[in-house]
Design an enzyme around this catalytic site. Structure first.
Site, PDB file in Angstrom:
ATOM      1  N   PHE A 136       0.835  -1.201   0.000  1.00  0.00           N
ATOM      2  CA  PHE A 136       0.000   0.000   0.000  1.00  0.00           C
ATOM      3  C   PHE A 136       0.869   1.250   0.000  1.00  0.00           C
ATOM      4  CE2 PHE A 136      -2.129  -3.296   2.462  1.00  0.00           C
ATOM      5  CZ  PHE A 136      -3.448  -3.260   2.038  1.00  0.00           C
ATOM      6  N   ASP A 137       0.432   2.258  -0.725  1.00  0.00           N
ATOM      7  CA  ASP A 137       0.922   3.604  -0.501  1.00  0.00           C
ATOM      8  C   ASP A 137       0.288   4.119   0.789  1.00  0.00           C
ATOM      9  OD1 ASP A 137       2.120   6.136  -0.965  1.00  0.00           O
ATOM     10  OD2 ASP A 137       0.287   6.843  -1.925  1.00  0.00           O
TER      11      ASP A 137
END
Length: 315
Positions: free
Chosen positions: A177-178
């Site tokens: 994930f960012d």
């Protein structure tokens, strides 16, 4: 005209209750994200619904090839082999195909041995009314407009992009994930864009003890964490990573926020603006979620990538 398999997400808050009573993880996916339906989709756009319907029925015994999200779905469903009698994961197919044109899709599901039994085929009508009853934690689609509607409705959603997704040698499910505008809100990103990087670092240093707000994928991350928590950390079949452009001193607020939420992230990569692609490849991500169009263009060259059209980067 919308493609027949596309999803029109509900405007109700489908994520208000993300569990299904047994804490299973529920993922809704469109047929174009699961299988390679590029040629038939092009036929639909060029010649219309009647031609599409005739083509699918004529070719319903021809096997569909796996799509970009197919390996991810396989690994998700394989988790059920480890969870005893109650499925840990359920994958729902949401499609604007009709029952008869959808037969080809279910033939492929059966051929590949995917444990998908629930679906909504709406014969071209919006399928939005079915997101809330299915209580999906995540929606994956090839249609950016539909994904945007799902995000506005409170569902974690991403546009599955054409990607280079090499087979991974490990059976472990790896999700990356960012941070800002994906797991977290986009307030930090707004400061950076409006006032510059120095102002961003100054703000994060001053606000280090104030938890970041939750972004559109906070609920999905929490659901994934619940699933992880059922296994010993050292032998978990799931591994997560935060892959962010942040660097010190902006790292501290992120770590403390996740601690406050009680959510485990196995790896945290603070890249300070470096290209994310090589790091995602090194991590072995099965999928990566990011809001930045530039970042997803880099990432999709090496991993399956979902664009999250949320926050200031997509204004």
């Amino acid at each position: 005209m919308n493609a027949p398999e596309d999803l029109q997400p509900t405007q109700a808050n489908a994520h208000a209750d993300s569990s299904v009573g047994d804490n299973r993880l529920v993922v809704a996916i469109s047929s174009r994200a699961l299988f390679d339906m590029g040629s038939s989709h092009e036929l639909f756009e060029r010649d219309g619904l009647d031609a599409y319907r005739a083509f699918q029925i004529e070719h319903e015994d021809e096997l569909l090839k796996p799509g970009v999200a197919f390996p991810l779905v396989q690994k998700l469903l394989d988790l059920n082999k480890l969870s005893g009698d109650v499925p840990a994961v359920e994958v729902i197919l949401l499609s604007r195909n009709s029952g008869d044109t959808g037969l080809r899709i279910f033939n492929a599901i059966q051929h590949y041995g995917l444990g998908i039994s629930r679906a909504a085929f709406t014969s071209g009508a919006p399928t939005s009314d079915y997101i809330a009853p299915f209580k999906a934690d995540l929606f994956l689609s090839a249609n950016a407009e539909d994904v945007g509607r799902a995000l506005r409705a409170g569902v974690a959603a991403a546009t599955i992009l054409p990607s280079v997704a090499p087979p991974r040698s490990t059976e472990q499910l790896r999700v990356a994930f960012d941070g800002d505008a994906v797991i977290f809100g986009d307030e930090g990103e707004r400061v950076s864009r409006e006032q510059g990087l120095d102002a961003f670092h100054r703000n994060e240093t001053e606000m280090w003890a104030e938890p970041l707000s939750g972004g559109p994928f906070r609920g999905f991350l929490s659901a994934l964490h619940r699933l992880q928590a059922a296994f010993p950390a050292e032998t978990s079949p799931i591994r997560t990573a935060l892959v962010t452009a942040r660097s010190a001193p902006a790292h501290k607020r992120v770590i403390l926020t996740l601690r406050r939420w009680g959510v485990r992230i196995d790896e945290a990569l603070f890249l300070g603006g470096r290209d994310k692609g090589p790091f995602l490849d090194a991590f072995g991500a099965d999928i990566f979620f990011d809001d930045s169009p530039a970042n997803v263009e880099s990432a999709r060259r090496v991993v399956a990538t979902g664009h999250v059209p949320h926050g200031v980067s997509n204004s």
